[in-house]
Scaffold this motif. Structure first.
Motif, PDB file in Angstrom:
ATOM      1  N   THR A 151      -0.548  -2.944   3.794  1.00 10.32           N
ATOM      2  CA  THR A 151      -1.542  -2.897   2.715  1.00 10.32           C
ATOM      3  C   THR A 151      -1.064  -3.680   1.500  1.00 10.32           C
ATOM      4  O   THR A 151      -1.831  -4.419   0.871  1.00 10.32           O
ATOM      5  CB  THR A 151      -1.828  -1.435   2.312  1.00 10.32           C
ATOM      6  OG1 THR A 151      -2.317  -0.718   3.446  1.00 10.32           O
ATOM      7  CG2 THR A 151      -2.877  -1.378   1.215  1.00 10.32           C
ATOM      8  N   PHE A 165      -9.202  -2.240   1.565  1.00 13.86           N
ATOM      9  CA  PHE A 165      -9.405  -0.814   1.859  1.00 13.86           C
ATOM     10  C   PHE A 165      -9.964  -0.625   3.270  1.00 13.86           C
ATOM     11  O   PHE A 165      -9.522   0.268   4.010  1.00 13.86           O
ATOM     12  CB  PHE A 165     -10.366  -0.203   0.833  1.00 13.86           C
ATOM     13  CG  PHE A 165     -10.693   1.236   1.090  1.00 13.86           C
ATOM     14  CD1 PHE A 165      -9.788   2.241   0.769  1.00 13.86           C
ATOM     15  CD2 PHE A 165     -11.907   1.599   1.684  1.00 13.86           C
ATOM     16  CE1 PHE A 165     -10.081   3.571   1.028  1.00 13.86           C
ATOM     17  CE2 PHE A 165     -12.210   2.927   1.938  1.00 13.86           C
ATOM     18  CZ  PHE A 165     -11.292   3.918   1.611  1.00 13.86           C
ATOM     19  N   GLY A 166     -10.926  -1.473   3.633  1.00 14.74           N
ATOM     20  CA  GLY A 166     -11.516  -1.371   4.971  1.00 14.74           C
ATOM     21  C   GLY A 166     -10.502  -1.634   6.068  1.00 14.74           C
ATOM     22  O   GLY A 166     -10.452  -0.925   7.078  1.00 14.74           O
ATOM     23  N   LEU A 195      -5.667   3.027  10.293  1.00 18.35           N
ATOM     24  CA  LEU A 195      -5.384   4.458  10.401  1.00 18.35           C
ATOM     25  C   LEU A 195      -6.099   5.120  11.580  1.00 18.35           C
ATOM     26  O   LEU A 195      -5.809   6.263  11.920  1.00 18.35           O
ATOM     27  CB  LEU A 195      -5.781   5.161   9.100  1.00 18.35           C
ATOM     28  CG  LEU A 195      -4.946   4.823   7.871  1.00 18.35           C
ATOM     29  CD1 LEU A 195      -5.494   5.550   6.651  1.00 18.35           C
ATOM     30  CD2 LEU A 195      -3.475   5.183   8.087  1.00 18.35           C
ATOM     31  N   GLN A 240      -7.270  -1.231   5.804  1.00 15.84           N
ATOM     32  CA  GLN A 240      -6.320  -0.118   5.790  1.00 15.84           C
ATOM     33  C   GLN A 240      -6.863   1.063   6.582  1.00 15.84           C
ATOM     34  O   GLN A 240      -6.132   1.672   7.392  1.00 15.84           O
ATOM     35  CB  GLN A 240      -6.038   0.302   4.354  1.00 15.84           C
ATOM     36  CG  GLN A 240      -5.013   1.434   4.248  1.00 15.84           C
ATOM     37  CD  GLN A 240      -4.909   1.968   2.834  1.00 15.84           C
ATOM     38  OE1 GLN A 240      -5.933   2.292   2.215  1.00 15.84           O
ATOM     39  NE2 GLN A 240      -3.698   2.039   2.307  1.00 15.84           N
ATOM     40  N   GLN A 241      -8.149   1.397   6.379  1.00 20.89           N
ATOM     41  CA  GLN A 241      -8.755   2.510   7.109  1.00 20.89           C
ATOM     42  C   GLN A 241      -8.821   2.212   8.598  1.00 20.89           C
ATOM     43  O   GLN A 241      -8.645   3.110   9.432  1.00 20.89           O
ATOM     44  CB  GLN A 241     -10.164   2.796   6.566  1.00 20.89           C
ATOM     45  CG  GLN A 241     -10.198   3.228   5.116  1.00 20.89           C
ATOM     46  CD  GLN A 241      -9.250   4.381   4.836  1.00 20.89           C
ATOM     47  OE1 GLN A 241      -9.337   5.437   5.461  1.00 20.89           O
ATOM     48  NE2 GLN A 241      -8.329   4.180   3.894  1.00 20.89           N
TER      49      GLN A 241
END
Length: 241
Positions: free
Chosen positions: A46, A60-61, A67, A63-64
């Motif tokens: 990130t 952010f997208g 996960l 990173q998600q």
């Protein structure tokens, strides 16, 4: 120590040990450690993306997205590795059905969904209490899916090996014993020796019925004679192959 039955390669149910609460916790902690390592890698990735991209929403997208493997870890690991995660592999444990047969993907799905209740919502207290007060050490998810966690450790002694002295002129009685694997024969002998030593004739008879169902045999021999003959026949064929 709680015991149930195990499903061998020929779907014969034999004796196995249900794992303790401590073993289940250790397996979970090993998986949790892997999560922390993965989270650290995601954090580094990130930071690298923040330097490479000016769009915070894109970072952010991504990173998600990275996960997602953690969210579905328990589900796909159990499906791909026959009821095991990395933690379970390390502890030599496995998820199976209560009757000893292999669990199905739908069972793993139930286990995965109910982890939210068992583990994450109340910090594991619900699952822990369920395991402690369950006869078969099942958490809520196990009860719903009809599964248990068993030990796959093999504690083999010399007396439990399948090797026996067989005369050169020995005549086998049950030709279907070649359907058994070495592991099956060892488990049969181990259960047989325990039953004989403890005069557990009920277990001996149950073992005989299950071996008969796999070998598709029917014999007038007494239970002890039947199992002894099966083991001798298996030794005869394997030692002369």
């Amino acid at each position: 120590m709680a015991n149930l039955e195990i499903n061998t390669t020929q779907n014969v149910n034999l004796d196995y040990k249900i794992v303790s609460v401590g073993e289940r916790i250790l397996a979970f902690l090993i998986d949790l450690f892997l999560f922390f390592v993965y989270f650290y890698i995601v954090e580094l990735a990130t930071e690298a993306m923040n330097m490479a991209f000016s769009d915070n929403w894109a970072v952010f997208g991504l990173q998600q997205l990275m996960l997602v493997p953690v969210m579905f870890y328990s589900l796909y690991m159990h499906i791909l590795f026959n009821g095991r995660t990395v933690g379970k592999m390390a502890m030599k444990t496995r998820v199976v059905k209560v009757d000893g047969s292999p669990a199905r993907w739908s069972d793993y799905m139930v286990l995965w969904m109910l982890r939210l209740v068992d583990i994450w919502i109340f910090l594991g207290s619900i699952g822990l209490l369920s395991i402690i007060f369950s006869e078969k050490r099942q958490r809520v998810g196990d009860h719903a899916a009809g599964t248990v966690v068993i030990s796959t450790k093999n504690k083999v002694k010399i007396s439990h090996t399948i090797l026996e002295e067989i005369a050169d002129d020995y005549q086998p009685k049950f030709l279907n014993v070649i359907k058994l694997s070495d592991k099956d024969a060892r488990l049969i002998k181990e259960t047989y020796l325990i039953a004989i030593k403890s005069n557990d004739f009920k277990t001996l008879h149950t073992l005989r019925k299950k071996v008969e169902s796999v070998l598709e045999t029917s014999s007038d021999l007494y239970d002890k004679q039947y199992i002894d003959t099966v083991l001798r026949d298996y030794n005869h064929f394997t030692q002369n192959m």
